[in-house]
Design an enzyme around this catalytic site. Structure first.
Site, mmCIF file in Angstrom:
data_model
loop_
_atom_site.group_PDB
_atom_site.id
_atom_site.type_symbol
_atom_site.label_atom_id
_atom_site.label_comp_id
_atom_site.label_asym_id
_atom_site.label_seq_id
_atom_site.Cartn_x
_atom_site.Cartn_y
_atom_site.Cartn_z
ATOM 1 N N GLY A 62 0.822 -1.197 0.000
ATOM 2 C CA GLY A 62 0.000 0.000 0.000
ATOM 3 C C GLY A 62 0.855 1.245 0.000
ATOM 4 N N MET A 85 5.066 2.796 1.680
ATOM 5 C CA MET A 85 6.320 2.484 2.366
ATOM 6 C C MET A 85 6.899 3.739 2.992
ATOM 7 S SD MET A 85 8.509 0.355 3.301
ATOM 8 C CE MET A 85 9.905 0.821 4.311
ATOM 9 N N ASN A 137 9.807 4.930 3.872
ATOM 10 C CA ASN A 137 11.215 5.332 3.742
ATOM 11 C C ASN A 137 11.447 6.739 4.300
ATOM 12 O OD1 ASN A 137 11.377 3.019 1.779
ATOM 13 N ND2 ASN A 137 10.194 4.460 0.546
ATOM 14 N N HIS A 169 -0.570 6.793 8.532
ATOM 15 C CA HIS A 169 0.194 5.622 8.966
ATOM 16 C C HIS A 169 1.666 5.766 8.591
ATOM 17 C CE1 HIS A 169 0.714 1.232 9.742
ATOM 18 N NE2 HIS A 169 1.669 1.385 8.845
ATOM 19 N N GLU A 170 1.928 6.082 7.327
ATOM 20 C CA GLU A 170 3.323 6.158 6.888
ATOM 21 C C GLU A 170 4.039 7.346 7.532
ATOM 22 O OE1 GLU A 170 4.274 3.537 5.522
ATOM 23 O OE2 GLU A 170 2.271 2.808 5.031
ATOM 24 N N HIS A 202 5.106 6.467 11.036
ATOM 25 C CA HIS A 202 6.283 5.600 11.066
ATOM 26 C C HIS A 202 7.571 6.394 11.268
ATOM 27 C CE1 HIS A 202 5.387 1.416 10.578
ATOM 28 N NE2 HIS A 202 4.726 1.553 9.447
ATOM 29 N N GLU A 234 4.774 -2.104 13.089
ATOM 30 C CA GLU A 234 3.539 -2.109 12.309
ATOM 31 C C GLU A 234 2.282 -2.133 13.181
ATOM 32 O OE1 GLU A 234 3.444 -1.243 9.446
ATOM 33 O OE2 GLU A 234 5.434 -1.666 8.635
#
Length: 875
Positions: free
Chosen positions: A261, A263, A265, A297-298, A301, A320
């Protein structure tokens, strides 16, 4: 094939660490040269060799401290580069040649749709250059990207851009510097001719952060919602957790060929277009909400995954599960909290509970794996999020925040374990949470049995709780979990009773009980009359609740419970009972009739104009076939479908006037709005249309046609075309063709078009899906297209995929044969549809087992598919 498992118990700290990395990419059309300079230091003096990971690489050069390394000092195999007797501290230079243009697996550096892109989590970096490709090796990266300016004007990587220039041959370069240490799985590079939407965000400390979203030039008008979502997420994380963004720039790139979906980085998030692009005419309300959630969400992170990362891949849920919980909390704050929680639990029950009950069951922290890509599962993510939520339930929001603060204080810049997170929560709150760690170690969904007992003479109510957990592949016997059970007691008027346990002096409201033993009883004093218990409020633990409620008590809870989740849950349980009752009646040879309790429930709901429309829509939705299947020892595919459709049509007939009235009353006039009330009204109206469509009347056919033609938004368009396509509408085929013609240039809308056809319950669906495989818009190399057509049919159309003749299974085997050589990750995920073969009747069991055996017999089978198929057969 044979493949060896990686075991958690075998973990060893890296013998060498990498402090600094300098990368240079010279991107080419028929090969890309990658140069790296690694500053390494020995950490374990007992180890006399350095083993670097590397796959599908051509080694062009190797230096140690800028001197060519003699051939006898190193060895190259298919997946390693070994240096013999390196010094304690040194600089290693490596030059490799790779071929992104041939990379169909979409791991490492690949070229797609004219652009270069990377996906390095979990182990893709080893396909770029030789490296210690493991999450506990964290280094500071400087990356220089060189490419032809005309073809690739945008050259992006992690961190901040620090320098750029031109070369005489028409190429240009950009150097990026990431000041924060990170593991190689967070490396990113994107090069292409892309449009960009720019904005900025001012942090709470006053720093200005540049925000950039890149996508195809003709799609930049679909990025506004993603940008707004990003800014909301950044502000929310500052206010809720005190976490501020740490770089000068934050970039998102939307690509159409992507296995996942999105990432996270560092500083350069790569997203599937599905979770970035949206306009009201091309994206549904669900798409808008999904984009908001995944963008958040990303971004989240950046701290829970990047600044603090995993020691090893067994700890995957550490980042996660924690980050899913954070995006769930964000979504609940941004939208309807009640509906957000219902959606979370519905997803958990439909996907994770079956995994827990099947041969692929594994703990939130697995003990072993063959292919780590296979452990990006709903157990790691969604059940992992429920585990994190239980910390907050046990400790309270303030206590949870204290634990998070301590976690970051202790571990910023480190690669850590689930024990480290638990210790921060425990130490910050003065709690012993050692028993809670069983949620990480034990697989399976616990069953929570509840029984109430009222003593009128003593004015005492006793709640008896018992827990058990079925055997799973990793363990037959389970130790008791620490289960937080949120409870309330309602009097006969629906009011909340004050609660005082027998060892307490003062009464309070609803509370959280802590079940730590196999069986415990909780005694409440001064209860004036027999109450109706409201149990597991807010779904306070990922368990199956068994309580002997009467139908009348469930109706009462659906009408009066102050906990909105339990109102919905009571309605769901009445729906489950109705379906199972019909199946029992059929087994006895009797005709079906609409259960009176369900009819009464719907009468009350349809007459309720005080409940939030979004919540009301959820309560009017019958339990899914997937959830219903979990209630059966042997899944009756055809029976479940027939019973659910009987109820759908029966309720429509019984309440036709009320459904029609709601459709009229909820008609939206004026411009499209994304506010919560408008979303709820559209959802409820489309739910009413769904019931009415089961009647196949000319009037409803006309209503659907009008909605399809007049709607100014994809939410209403898609609802209409789906009901037209799934039924007997006289213009069905023409409507499908017209819809495609209108939207053929919008890939994400075409994906919806594939899915609505793949999920049709019509008898000819599989034949039609096979035809669509040849459609010009379908591309087996594009994961979104595969998921939209093949995945939707196999995972979301049980009655047709599980056809008694095995045709659905044969169809899937054919797709696995085609996909595995191209993209093993996607092939393995599709195979999940066959893994629970033991839950079906004998005929289907034999056919599914045979399909798995045929797959295992394939030559050159990938580890991804081998692991899933072999575990499914052994389970």
């Amino acid at each position: 094939m044979t493949a060896s498992a990686v075991l958690l118990k075998d973990y060893r700290a890296p013998a060498f660490l990498i402090d600094q990395v300098e990368l240079r990419f010279e991107l080419g059309e028929t090969g890309t040269r990658v140069s790296s300079r690694l500053q390494l230091r020995r950490q374990d003096s007992a180890i006399d060799a350095l083993h670097l990971h590397g796959e599908q690489l051509e080694l062009l050069g190797l230096t140690l401290d800028d001197k060519p390394l003699p051939a006898h000092r190193y060895q190259v195999t298919a997946d390693t580069l070994t240096l013999f007797d390196p010094p304690a501290q040194f600089t290693l230079g490596v030059e490799t040649l790779i071929h992104p243009e041939l990379n169909t697996a979409l791991e490492g550096l690949y070229k797609s749709s004219g652009n270069f892109c990377t996906q390095c989590e979990p182990e893709g970096f080893r396909k770029i250059t030789y490296y210690l490709d493991r999450p506990d090796v964290m280094a500071r990266f400087t990356t220089t990207v060189v490419a032809e300016r005309e073809r690739y004007p945008m050259l992006l990587s992690n961190g901040n851009p620090v320098e750029r220039g031109e070369l005489a041959d028409g190429r240009h370069w950009v150097r990026w510097e990431d000041p924060f240490p990170k593991p190689s799985y967070l490396f990113a590079l994107v090069a292409g001719d892309l449009g960009c939407v720019r904005d900025q965000f001012v942090t709470r400390s006053g720093r200005t952060v540049a925000l950039e979203i890149y996508t195809e030039h003709d799609k930049v008008d679909q990025c506004a919602h993603a940008m707004a979502s990003l800014k909301k997420a950044m502000r929310w994380d500052e206010e809720r957790f005190g976490l501020e963004y740490d770089l000068d720039i934050y970039m998102i790139v939307a690509v159409s060929d992507f296995n996942m979906g999105a990432m996270e980085n560092k500083g350069l998030n790569v997203f599937n277009t599905k979770f970035v692009l949206a306009r009201p005419d091309t994206a549904t309300d669900a798409d808008f909400l999904g984009i908001e959630s995944v963008i958040a969400h990303e971004y989240f992170h950046n701290w829970t995954g990047n600044r603090v990362t995993c020691r090893d891949w067994f700890q995957l849920s550490l980042k996660e599960g924690l980050t899913v919980f954070r995006d769930q909390e964000f979504s609940a704050d941004m939208n309807s909290a009640a509906v957000a929680r219902i959606d979370d639990v519905r997803n958990l029950r439909a996907l994770q509970f079956p995994q827990d009950a099947g041969p692929l069951a594994h703990p939130v922290r697995p003990e072993s794996y063959i292919e780590i890509n296979n452990f990006y599962t709903v157990t790691v993510y969604e059940k992992g999020a429920e585990v994190v939520r239980m910390y907050q339930t046990l400790l309270g929001r303030e206590g949870f925040r204290k634990g998070m603060d301590l976690y970051f204080q202790r571990h910023d810049g480190q690669a850590v374990t689930c024990e480290d997170f638990c210790a921060a929560m425990a130490d910050a709150n003065g709690r012993d949470l050692s028993q809670f760690m069983r949620w990480y170690r034990q697989a399976g969904t616990p069953t929570l049995k509840a029984r109430g007992e009222y003593d009128a003479a003593q004015r005492r109510y006793t709640l008896h709780l018992a827990q058990s957990c079925p055997p799973t592949p990793e363990a037959a016997d389970k130790e008791p979990f620490l289960i937080p059970v949120a409870v309330g007691l309602l009097d006969r008027d629906g009011s909340e009773l004050p609660l005082r346990l027998s060892d307490e002096t003062a009464a309070t409201g609803a509370r959280v009980l802590e079940l730590t033993q196999a069986e415990q009883s909780f005694v409440f004093e001064d209860v004036p009359a027999a109450p109706v218990p409201s149990l597991l409020r807010g779904f306070s633990a990922p368990v199956k609740l068994v309580c002997d409620y009467s139908d009348e008590e469930l109706l009462f809870l659906a009408a009066h419970d102050s906990d909105t989740f339990n109102r919905w849950e009571a309605a769901q349980q009445l729906g489950v009972r109705a379906v199972l009752q019909l199946l029992a009646v059929r087994a006895e040879g009797h005709a079906w009739s609409l259960p009176s309790t369900l009819a009464e429930l719907f009468a009350r709901l349809l007459a309720d104009d005080s409940t939030d429309p979004a919540l009301l829509e959820q309560m009017l939705t019958l339990p899914s076939e997937a959830y219903l299947a979990e209630q059966m020892a042997v899944i009756d595919v055809d029976g479940l479908f027939a019973a659910r459709e009987f109820l759908r049509k029966g309720l429509a007939l019984h309440h036709r006037a009320a459904f029609n009235a709601l459709v009229e009353r909820l008609a939206v006039h004026g411009a499209y709005s994304l506010d919560g009330e408008a979303i709820g009204r559209r959802a409820l109206r489309n739910r009413c249309l769904d019931y009415l469509a089961s009647l196949e009347s000319a009037l409803v056919h006309t209503m659907l046609s009008r909605q399809l033609e007049s709607a100014d938004n994809m939410t209403e368009q898609l609802a209409a075309i789906t009901l037209i396509a799934h039924g007997e509408h006289p213009a069905r085929l023409a409507a499908l063709e017209s819809f495609y013609t209108r939207w053929q240039r919008e890939a994400l809308v075409v994906d919806k078009w594939f899915t609505l056809q793949a999920t049709s319950k019509r008898a000819d669906t599989l034949k039609h899906v096979c035809t669509l495989l040849q459609h010009p818009a379908f591309n087996l190399r594009n994961p979104n297209k595969v998921r939209a057509l093949v995945g939707a049919f196999c995972n979301n159309n049980a009655v047709r995929f599980h056809a008694a003749d095995g045709s659905g299974y044969a169809f899937l085997v054919e797709r696995i044969v085609e996909l595995d050589p191209l993209n093993p990750q996607i092939a393995a995920r599709l195979l999940g549809a066959l893994t629970r073969w033991r839950q079906y009747d004998a005929g289907r069991q034999a056919l599914m087992r045979g399909a798995l055996e045929r797959i295992l017999d394939l030559r050159g089978l990938s580890p991804d598919v081998f692991e899933i198929a072999s575990k499914a057969l052994a389970g």
